[in-house]
Design a protein around this motif. Structure first.
Motif, short mmCIF file in Angstrom:
data_model
loop_
_atom_site.label_atom_id
_atom_site.label_comp_id
_atom_site.label_asym_id
_atom_site.label_seq_id
_atom_site.Cartn_x
_atom_site.Cartn_y
_atom_site.Cartn_z
N ASN A 84 0.81 -1.61 0.03
CA ASN A 84 -0.19 0.20 -0.06
C ASN A 84 0.99 1.70 -0.09
O ASN A 84 1.49 1.52 1.31
N TYR A 85 1.13 1.93 -1.68
CA TYR A 85 1.99 2.93 -1.22
C TYR A 85 1.52 4.33 -1.46
O TYR A 85 2.00 5.46 -1.21
N CYS A 86 -0.08 4.46 -0.84
CA CYS A 86 0.04 5.89 -0.54
C CYS A 86 -1.39 6.00 0.83
O CYS A 86 -2.44 6.79 0.45
N GLY A 87 -1.08 5.24 1.93
CA GLY A 87 -2.20 5.80 2.95
C GLY A 87 -3.69 4.73 2.69
O GLY A 87 -4.20 5.37 3.23
N LEU A 88 -3.40 4.64 1.61
CA LEU A 88 -5.11 3.55 1.07
C LEU A 88 -5.84 3.34 2.26
O LEU A 88 -5.66 1.46 2.71
N GLY A 89 -6.68 3.69 3.25
CA GLY A 89 -7.99 3.32 4.37
C GLY A 89 -6.81 3.16 4.94
O GLY A 89 -7.56 2.66 6.34
N ALA B 269 -3.79 -0.22 -7.45
CA ALA B 269 -4.47 0.86 -6.70
C ALA B 269 -4.49 2.98 -6.39
O ALA B 269 -5.24 2.77 -6.33
N HIS B 270 -3.11 2.64 -5.98
CA HIS B 270 -2.64 4.23 -5.76
C HIS B 270 -3.37 5.35 -6.99
O HIS B 270 -3.40 6.61 -6.52
N ILE B 271 -2.79 4.85 -8.54
CA ILE B 271 -2.77 5.31 -9.98
C ILE B 271 -4.48 5.01 -10.00
O ILE B 271 -4.90 6.52 -9.91
N GLN B 272 -5.32 4.46 -9.11
CA GLN B 272 -6.65 4.52 -9.57
C GLN B 272 -7.34 5.70 -8.48
O GLN B 272 -8.30 6.22 -8.78
N HIS B 273 -6.67 5.64 -7.61
CA HIS B 273 -7.30 6.66 -6.19
C HIS B 273 -7.49 7.92 -7.20
O HIS B 273 -7.82 8.57 -6.58
N LEU B 274 -6.27 7.68 -7.53
CA LEU B 274 -5.44 9.58 -8.56
C LEU B 274 -6.99 9.76 -8.99
O LEU B 274 -7.21 10.95 -8.72
N GLN B 275 -7.03 8.82 -9.60
CA GLN B 275 -8.27 9.29 -10.78
C GLN B 275 -9.20 9.49 -10.90
O GLN B 275 -10.12 9.83 -11.15
N ALA B 276 -9.66 9.09 -9.29
CA ALA B 276 -10.74 9.13 -9.12
C ALA B 276 -11.04 10.35 -8.64
O ALA B 276 -12.40 10.97 -8.98
N TYR B 277 -10.02 11.11 -7.97
CA TYR B 277 -10.14 11.94 -7.72
C TYR B 277 -10.03 13.25 -8.96
O TYR B 277 -10.30 14.57 -9.01
N ALA B 278 -9.09 12.61 -10.02
CA ALA B 278 -8.80 13.99 -11.07
C ALA B 278 -9.93 13.99 -11.74
O ALA B 278 -10.06 14.61 -13.29
N THR B 279 -10.79 12.79 -11.73
CA THR B 279 -11.98 12.86 -13.24
C THR B 279 -13.25 12.81 -12.48
O THR B 279 -13.66 12.77 -11.38
N HIS B 280 -14.02 13.39 -13.41
CA HIS B 280 -15.48 13.11 -13.04
C HIS B 280 -16.35 11.34 -13.33
O HIS B 280 -15.50 11.13 -13.65
N GLU B 281 -16.99 11.77 -12.80
CA GLU B 281 -17.81 10.03 -12.80
C GLU B 281 -17.58 9.53 -13.56
O GLU B 281 -17.84 8.68 -14.09
N ASP B 282 -18.36 10.00 -14.83
CA ASP B 282 -18.60 9.45 -16.40
C ASP B 282 -17.34 8.65 -16.91
O ASP B 282 -18.01 7.92 -17.85
N GLN B 283 -15.86 9.31 -16.30
CA GLN B 283 -15.01 8.03 -16.39
C GLN B 283 -14.92 7.45 -16.33
O GLN B 283 -14.36 7.28 -14.86
#
Length: 230
Positions: free
Chosen positions: A139-144, A164-178
């Motif tokens: 876990n390289y981003c302190g997730l959870g 998982a780290h990359i996906q969490h960043l993508q969740a922050y930086a994109t809208h729900e439709d992406q």
């Protein structure tokens, strides 16, 4: 007797004439030498100083993007070199392989790998860990990671942890439709994707972490990366 005396006089005259002629030639030769003009010594031309315009152009400085959805500019080797500048005791081959996971996984989702790697360095203390999250969690981003009862998410491999780290960043930086390109690994992705939206590292303060200097710390890491590469 008269003839003999005449012969001696004649011989003496010839000797005198020969001697005068010899010394006269020597004097004339020396006079000619002293009267010859001296040859002027001309110094060689000085080499021309090269025009300043011939100097090689200054290398253009690399400026790393602070946007989360952007292309990373540093290669896996360059990221590893930066990491080792801060933690020289780490194995070179291992960190190059690890950095390559970040460049590859980030490219798949359009995430800035420079930012993601810098955040990993901050969150893990350059893979020293030492807090709630343990090295075997991948876990390289302190997730959870919240408290002793919730020390953080656990992933089976390094690659899945990076993903998982990359996906969490993508969740922050994109809208729900992406949508994601890889299969969803991040267990907290959907909640973040519906409630958060940021574009740059500044937005990570107060959203990803409560630390008021969180974005500043990532900015400092990116600045050191730029100093190293330039």
């Amino acid at each position: 007797m008269i003839m003999h005396s005449f012969s001696k006089k004649l011989l003496l005259g010839l000797l005198c004439t020969t001697a005068l002629t010899f010394f006269s030639c020597q004097t004339t030769s020396q006079t000619q030498k002293t009267n010859e003009p001296e040859t002027e010594i001309v110094p060689p031309d000085e080499p021309e100083i090269s025009d300043i315009t011939d100097a090689p152009e200054a290398k253009e400085k690399i400026v790393l993007s602070r946007r989360i959805m952007d292309d990373g500019k540093l290669t896996a080797t360059q990221l590893a070199d930066y990491f080792l500048s801060q933690r020289p005791d780490y194995d070179y081959i291992e960190i190059v392989h690890f950095a390559q996971l970040y460049t590859v996984e980030a490219a798949v989702e359009g995430i800035n790998s420079d930012v993601a790697f810098a955040q990993m360095c901050l969150e893990t203390g350059y893979l020293r860990f030492g807090g709630l999250v343990q090295p075997e969690f991948h876990n390289y981003c302190g997730l959870g990671a919240m408290d002793a009862e919730n020390p953080g998410c656990i992933f089976e491999t390094e690659q899945l942890g990076v993903r998982a780290h990359i996906q969490h960043l993508q969740a922050y930086a994109t809208h729900e439709d992406q949508v994601l390109n890889n299969e969803l690994i991040d267990p907290r992705y959907n909640w973040v994707h519906k409630t958060k939206y940021i574009e740059t590292i500044e937005g990570l303060t107060g959203t990803w972490a409560t630390d008021p200097n969180y974005a500043v710390k990532i900015e400092n890491i990116l600045s050191r990366m730029e100093e190293m590469i330039n």
